[in-house]
Write a protein that holds these residues in place. Structure first.
Motif, mmCIF file in Angstrom:
data_model
loop_
_atom_site.group_PDB
_atom_site.id
_atom_site.type_symbol
_atom_site.label_atom_id
_atom_site.label_comp_id
_atom_site.label_asym_id
_atom_site.label_seq_id
_atom_site.Cartn_x
_atom_site.Cartn_y
_atom_site.Cartn_z
ATOM 1 N N ARG A 138 0.700 -1.305 0.050
ATOM 2 C CA ARG A 138 -0.082 -0.039 0.041
ATOM 3 C C ARG A 138 0.661 1.296 -0.110
ATOM 4 N NH1 ARG A 138 -2.687 -2.091 5.187
ATOM 5 N NH2 ARG A 138 -0.746 -3.262 4.917
ATOM 6 N N GLY A 139 2.193 1.149 0.099
ATOM 7 C CA GLY A 139 3.005 2.212 0.114
ATOM 8 C C GLY A 139 4.620 1.769 -0.233
ATOM 9 N N GLU A 151 5.936 -0.701 2.186
ATOM 10 C CA GLU A 151 5.432 -1.985 1.997
ATOM 11 C C GLU A 151 5.822 -2.701 0.581
ATOM 12 O OE1 GLU A 151 3.377 0.530 2.987
ATOM 13 O OE2 GLU A 151 1.774 -0.490 4.225
ATOM 14 N N GLU A 209 -2.785 8.269 1.637
ATOM 15 C CA GLU A 209 -2.400 6.913 2.128
ATOM 16 C C GLU A 209 -2.432 6.069 0.937
ATOM 17 O OE1 GLU A 209 -5.567 6.801 4.885
ATOM 18 O OE2 GLU A 209 -4.457 8.037 6.340
ATOM 19 N N THR A 210 -1.913 6.347 0.058
ATOM 20 C CA THR A 210 -1.674 5.301 -1.255
ATOM 21 C C THR A 210 -0.383 5.285 -1.652
ATOM 22 O OG1 THR A 210 -1.975 7.453 -2.810
ATOM 23 C CG2 THR A 210 -3.883 5.844 -1.971
ATOM 24 N N LEU A 211 0.085 4.517 -2.534
ATOM 25 C CA LEU A 211 1.468 4.460 -2.964
ATOM 26 C C LEU A 211 1.875 5.733 -3.680
ATOM 27 C CD1 LEU A 211 4.021 2.770 -3.570
ATOM 28 C CD2 LEU A 211 2.741 1.737 -5.687
ATOM 29 N N ASP A 225 2.506 8.389 -1.359
ATOM 30 C CA ASP A 225 4.127 8.354 -0.973
ATOM 31 C C ASP A 225 4.971 8.827 -1.866
ATOM 32 O OD1 ASP A 225 3.203 6.917 1.416
ATOM 33 O OD2 ASP A 225 4.330 5.223 1.168
ATOM 34 N N ARG A 276 -9.636 6.283 -0.273
ATOM 35 C CA ARG A 276 -8.124 6.521 -0.305
ATOM 36 C C ARG A 276 -8.022 7.263 -1.811
ATOM 37 N NH1 ARG A 276 -5.703 1.080 -0.468
ATOM 38 N NH2 ARG A 276 -3.544 2.182 -0.552
#
Lengths: 331, 299
Positions: free
Chosen positions: B128-129, B132, B191-193, B196, B213
């Motif tokens: 998710r990021g 991760e 709060e997402t890739l 980030d 999101r």
């Protein structure tokens, strides 16, 4: 104040419409004060962004909501009379299925131009109506055959629609789902004058036949006895109400429950005579959709909820309440 | 004698299939996954994992991929088993995999349960990021018996991230809107890739955390946010997303011409190409020469 006379209801509904319009102009991601709104409307906006928000986004959208709401309200009351069915709504004759199929076909074929989507939806809706009428014509367009063939045409369209959605890549599917849930955000302000012209004409076509609508609610035999050419009247009413629905769908996608609920409320207040019921349903539909769209833009701002979700969430419980009340009160 | 017994015991242990040749892992959603030490036939239902497997040199062992796995070129010729959320289970079984990668992002618990009931060994990833993603690259390396290669691949990406962070440190951060889709306008939250990546590339996401999101925005929210930079991704459905903003000359990004097109696969796929997306974003936000930020580019 006698609500059954135009002098009683017209000012009331117009005031409600004005208030709903005002509310939809001040409410949004950023709430405007009345003074700020006035400044924008007088051409002295605090910033160009505010001017764009009011004049290019909220105003066209509010007008569109009012137009779609009135088209759905008026066609709802007409369909309920023509089909002699209190559960009839503008979508019962397969219009929604046809419109959805048209729109999604255009999307999955890669036509994403803002003009093609409504055109395809309109074509789909009109196609479904023609098919339904052609089938029902064999039985001189009796209400039962109309509803049955409408439901079948709708199912056929849904099946084809599901197939298209299953085949399509993710992006058109999301656009389609967004549109199918009913949404005023995708509409181009440039359509407004044309849509207004179309809706106005179709409404007038219904309005001049309010006598025929009143007769049809008495049953077709009574209507025929009283000198109404039932088949011809039904075709004209069917075409006008269908045209209203097709226009509404083309502009806003599938916005449910306006055409079903609004005529019932209007009938409650203003009686069953279509001379009053048609314009009252149109105005009330406009107010209802304006308020629902305002909610859809503000509840989770800056995110937007499809307006069809809001109208269903308000409309369905309200309709249940009406049903319950009618049973209890023995109306 | 004692030594012979010990050695033969050891050999027995090594030969025994359970004790010596199986490894037990915990996947991204906390499931216990017991795998052969070197899975021979791998099915990937995650395009990013497919890219990682190729980068780890596991070409030969990839037995099946989704129809969305289109990179590297060789992935296109691998047997297809359907989409990532709705693969054909029959096709997956036919590939006789001893390991299947599934993403918790797109595949629901139902699919997982059905695959387990069919006796498939499923390893769930959940990227998710950025962090991760690095963890996922390492994990894919470990469970496929390429721990060192996985470590190296993750290290390259981490180095690119560090290089980009370094280069943008102290610069004024533009306010960025990242459009995932144009109709309806769907944007990436923090709060997402992508959120980030925006942050790492030295930008500030104008979308704040909310219910979704990836929220759907109205034009009004767009005008009020008035981002300095708008990032769009052209794809077949919308070949010219930047053009759609020309209706809003009020926007700063439109006035200054800062609408940037980026290959969606570089920013949405948590895989080895993420570094390219990050570099492209940093270049767009701060006018840095991408070459100076690029790691030794993988062919």
């Amino acid at each position: 104040m006698n609500l059954r006379s135009p002098r009683g209801w017209l000012p009331l509904l117009l005031v409600a419409l004005g208030l709903a319009l005002l509310l939809s102009l001040v409410a949004g991601t950023r709430a405007l004060s009345p003074a700020e709104l006035l400044a924008v409307l007088l051409g002295r906006p605090a910033s160009p962004t505010l001017a764009a928000i009011v004049l290019k986004i909220r105003l066209p959208r509010a007008l569109l909501a009012a137009l779609v709401g009135s088209a759905l309200g008026a066609s709802g009351s007409a369909f309920q009379a023509v089909l002699r069915n209190p559960l009839a709504d503008p979508y019962i004759l397969g219009v929604s299925g046809g419109a959805a199929l048209g729109a999604v076909a255009a999307l999955t074929l890669g036509f994403s131009s803002p003009l093609l989507l409504p055109a395809a939806a309109f074509a789909g809706a009109a196609g479904a109506l023609l098919l339904v009428y052609w089938v029902a014509q064999a039985h001189s367009g009796s209400p039962h055959t109309l509803i049955l063939s409408g439901v079948m045409v709708g199912s056929l369209a849904s099946a084809l629609l599901l197939f298209l959605l299953w085949m399509a890549p993710a992006d058109p599917v999301r656009t389609a789902v967004f549109w199918l849930a009913g949404n005023l955000a995708l509409a181009d302000p440039g359509w407004l004058p044309w849509a207004a012209l179309w809706v106005g004409a179709a409404f007038c076509a219904l309005w001049v036949q309010c006598g025929a609508l009143d007769l049809l609610t008495q049953g077709e035999e009574t209507a025929a006895d009283l000198g109404l050419e039932v088949g011809r009247a039904r075709l004209l009413l069917f075409a006008a109400a269908g045209g209203l629905t097709a226009a509404a769908v083309a502009m806003a996608g599938l916005v449910g429950f306006v055409g079903l609920t609004v005529p019932h409320v209007a009938r409650l207040f203003w009686g069953a005579s279509h001379r009053l019921l048609l314009p009252a349903s149109a105005l009330l539909g406009a107010v209802f959709l304006l308020l629902a769209d305002t909610l859809s833009r503000t509840l989770l701002a800056p995110a937007e909820i499809p307006v069809g979700v809001v109208t269903a969430l308000i409309g369905a419980p309200f309709f249940l309440f009406l049903l319950r009340r009618r049973q209890g009160g023995g109306e | 004698m004692k030594r012979i017994v010990l050695v033969s015991l050891l050999i027995c242990c090594l030969l025994s299939p359970v004790a010596a040749r199986a490894a037990v892992w915990t996947d991204a959603v906390g499931r216990r996954v017991e795998l052969p030490d070197q899975p021979r036939r791998i099915v990937s239902l995650v395009p990013a994992v497919t890219e990682i497997l190729f980068a780890l040199g596991l070409d030969e062992r990839i037995a099946g991929v989704t129809r969305f796995c289109d990179w590297p070129e060789a992935a296109r010729s691998k047997p297809k088993v359907g989409g990532y959320a709705n693969p054909s289970l029959e096709a997956v079984l036919q590939r006789q995999p001893d390991l299947v990668f599934v993403s918790a992002d797109v595949a629901g618990p139902n699919l997982l349960a059905r695959m387990e009931r069919l006796g498939l060994k499923v390893y769930v990833v959940y990227p998710r990021g950025l962090d991760e993603t690095l963890a996922m690259i390492r994990a894919v390396g470990r469970v496929t018996g390429r721990a060192a290669a996985g470590e190296e691949l993750a290290g390259e990406l981490a180095a690119t991230v560090a290089r980009v962070r370094n280069a943008v440190a102290g610069k004024s951060r533009p306010r960025v809107l990242f459009c995932v889709m144009m109709q309806p306008l769907t944007v990436a939250g923090p709060e997402t890739l992508v959120g980030d990546l925006i942050e790492a590339a030295g930008g500030v996401n104008v979308v704040s955390a909310g219910v979704s999101r990836y929220p759907t925005w109205g034009s009004e929210a767009l005008l009020l946010a008035d981002p300095d930079v708008i990032v769009v991704s052209p794809h077949p459905g919308t070949p010219d997303p930047a053009g759609l903003f020309s209706a809003w000359p009020e926007l700063t990004a439109v006035k200054t011409g800062r609408i940037v097109s980026i290959n969606p696969d570089w920013v949405h796929r948590p895989g080895p190409r993420l570094g390219r997306g990050l570099v492209a974003l940093a270049a767009a936000f701060h006018g840095i020469d991408p070459v100076s930020l690029q790691a030794e580019v993988q062919p």
